[in-house]
Design a protein around this motif. Structure first.
Motif, PDB file in Angstrom:
ATOM      1  N   GLN A  12     -49.729 -18.176 -43.083  1.00 30.43           N
ATOM      2  CA  GLN A  12     -48.673 -19.171 -42.940  1.00 30.43           C
ATOM      3  C   GLN A  12     -47.318 -18.493 -43.080  1.00 30.43           C
ATOM      4  O   GLN A  12     -46.650 -18.589 -44.090  1.00 30.43           O
ATOM      5  CB  GLN A  12     -48.848 -20.289 -43.976  1.00 30.43           C
ATOM      6  CG  GLN A  12     -50.160 -21.019 -43.853  1.00 30.43           C
ATOM      7  CD  GLN A  12     -50.364 -21.667 -42.489  1.00 30.43           C
ATOM      8  OE1 GLN A  12     -49.419 -22.148 -41.878  1.00 30.43           O
ATOM      9  NE2 GLN A  12     -51.587 -21.674 -42.012  1.00 30.43           N
ATOM     10  N   VAL A  13     -46.902 -17.812 -42.038  1.00 31.54           N
ATOM     11  CA  VAL A  13     -45.676 -17.028 -42.065  1.00 31.54           C
ATOM     12  C   VAL A  13     -44.561 -17.656 -41.244  1.00 31.54           C
ATOM     13  O   VAL A  13     -43.466 -17.102 -41.183  1.00 31.54           O
ATOM     14  CB  VAL A  13     -45.935 -15.587 -41.575  1.00 31.54           C
ATOM     15  CG1 VAL A  13     -46.886 -14.865 -42.506  1.00 31.54           C
ATOM     16  CG2 VAL A  13     -46.462 -15.595 -40.161  1.00 31.54           C
ATOM     17  N   LYS A  14     -44.823 -18.775 -40.618  1.00 34.18           N
ATOM     18  CA  LYS A  14     -43.828 -19.386 -39.734  1.00 34.18           C
ATOM     19  C   LYS A  14     -42.510 -19.694 -40.453  1.00 34.18           C
ATOM     20  O   LYS A  14     -41.443 -19.372 -39.923  1.00 34.18           O
ATOM     21  CB  LYS A  14     -44.416 -20.646 -39.101  1.00 34.18           C
ATOM     22  CG  LYS A  14     -43.567 -21.223 -38.002  1.00 34.18           C
ATOM     23  CD  LYS A  14     -44.283 -22.376 -37.329  1.00 34.18           C
ATOM     24  CE  LYS A  14     -43.464 -22.953 -36.215  1.00 34.18           C
ATOM     25  NZ  LYS A  14     -44.137 -24.064 -35.561  1.00 34.18           N
ATOM     26  N   PRO A  15     -42.523 -20.287 -41.666  1.00 33.86           N
ATOM     27  CA  PRO A  15     -41.232 -20.537 -42.339  1.00 33.86           C
ATOM     28  C   PRO A  15     -40.481 -19.251 -42.674  1.00 33.86           C
ATOM     29  O   PRO A  15     -39.257 -19.197 -42.551  1.00 33.86           O
ATOM     30  CB  PRO A  15     -41.622 -21.274 -43.627  1.00 33.86           C
ATOM     31  CG  PRO A  15     -43.006 -21.761 -43.416  1.00 33.86           C
ATOM     32  CD  PRO A  15     -43.628 -20.853 -42.410  1.00 33.86           C
ATOM     33  N   TYR A  16     -41.201 -18.213 -43.066  1.00 33.36           N
ATOM     34  CA  TYR A  16     -40.552 -16.951 -43.401  1.00 33.36           C
ATOM     35  C   TYR A  16     -39.980 -16.287 -42.145  1.00 33.36           C
ATOM     36  O   TYR A  16     -38.886 -15.723 -42.170  1.00 33.36           O
ATOM     37  CB  TYR A  16     -41.542 -16.005 -44.088  1.00 33.36           C
ATOM     38  CG  TYR A  16     -42.076 -16.568 -45.383  1.00 33.36           C
ATOM     39  CD1 TYR A  16     -41.256 -16.704 -46.490  1.00 33.36           C
ATOM     40  CD2 TYR A  16     -43.399 -16.976 -45.480  1.00 33.36           C
ATOM     41  CE1 TYR A  16     -41.732 -17.228 -47.677  1.00 33.36           C
ATOM     42  CE2 TYR A  16     -43.886 -17.505 -46.664  1.00 33.36           C
ATOM     43  CZ  TYR A  16     -43.056 -17.631 -47.755  1.00 33.36           C
ATOM     44  OH  TYR A  16     -43.536 -18.160 -48.916  1.00 33.36           O
ATOM     45  N   GLY A  17     -40.728 -16.350 -41.054  1.00 36.82           N
ATOM     46  CA  GLY A  17     -40.244 -15.785 -39.800  1.00 36.82           C
ATOM     47  C   GLY A  17     -39.011 -16.505 -39.288  1.00 36.82           C
ATOM     48  O   GLY A  17     -38.070 -15.880 -38.796  1.00 36.82           O
ATOM     49  N   THR A  18     -39.014 -17.828 -39.408  1.00 37.99           N
ATOM     50  CA  THR A  18     -37.862 -18.612 -38.969  1.00 37.99           C
ATOM     51  C   THR A  18     -36.634 -18.283 -39.812  1.00 37.99           C
ATOM     52  O   THR A  18     -35.534 -18.114 -39.274  1.00 37.99           O
ATOM     53  CB  THR A  18     -38.178 -20.115 -39.049  1.00 37.99           C
ATOM     54  OG1 THR A  18     -39.348 -20.386 -38.271  1.00 37.99           O
ATOM     55  CG2 THR A  18     -37.031 -20.951 -38.547  1.00 37.99           C
TER      56      THR A  18
END
Length: 91
Positions: free
Chosen positions: A8-14
């Protein structure tokens, strides 16, 4: 089934992409005046063109295709697991 909580890396990537964008916008705006004094507008736009070409080459050769793939399939592929389930276009 694979535990996908670690993917679940989407928030960190964003967050990283947004922060990088604003830092680079500041750098380009601030350094434009310094650069135009030393190499002029023509030189500055040649440098911008070079970075655009390098970015296009990076996307063309390095970034994997994600068309018709779910977020889970993309994350598994980027994690190195090539045994991901077939995409919707393979059915």
């Amino acid at each position: 089934m694979t535990n996908l909580n670690c993917f679940q890396v989407k928030p960190y990537g964003t967050s990283l992409a947004t922060a990088s964008n604003w830092i680079l916008v500041f750098a380009v705006t601030y350094l434009m005046f310094v650069t135009t004094d030393s190499i002029g507008f023509l030189g500055l736009f040649w440098i911008y063109s070079l970075f655009c070409i390098l970015g296009a080459l990076f996307v063309w050769f390095i970034v994997p295709e994600t068309k018709n793939k779910s977020l889970v399939e993309i994350q598994l592929n980027l994690a190195g697991n090539n045994n991901s389930p077939p995409s919707t276009s393979d059915v």
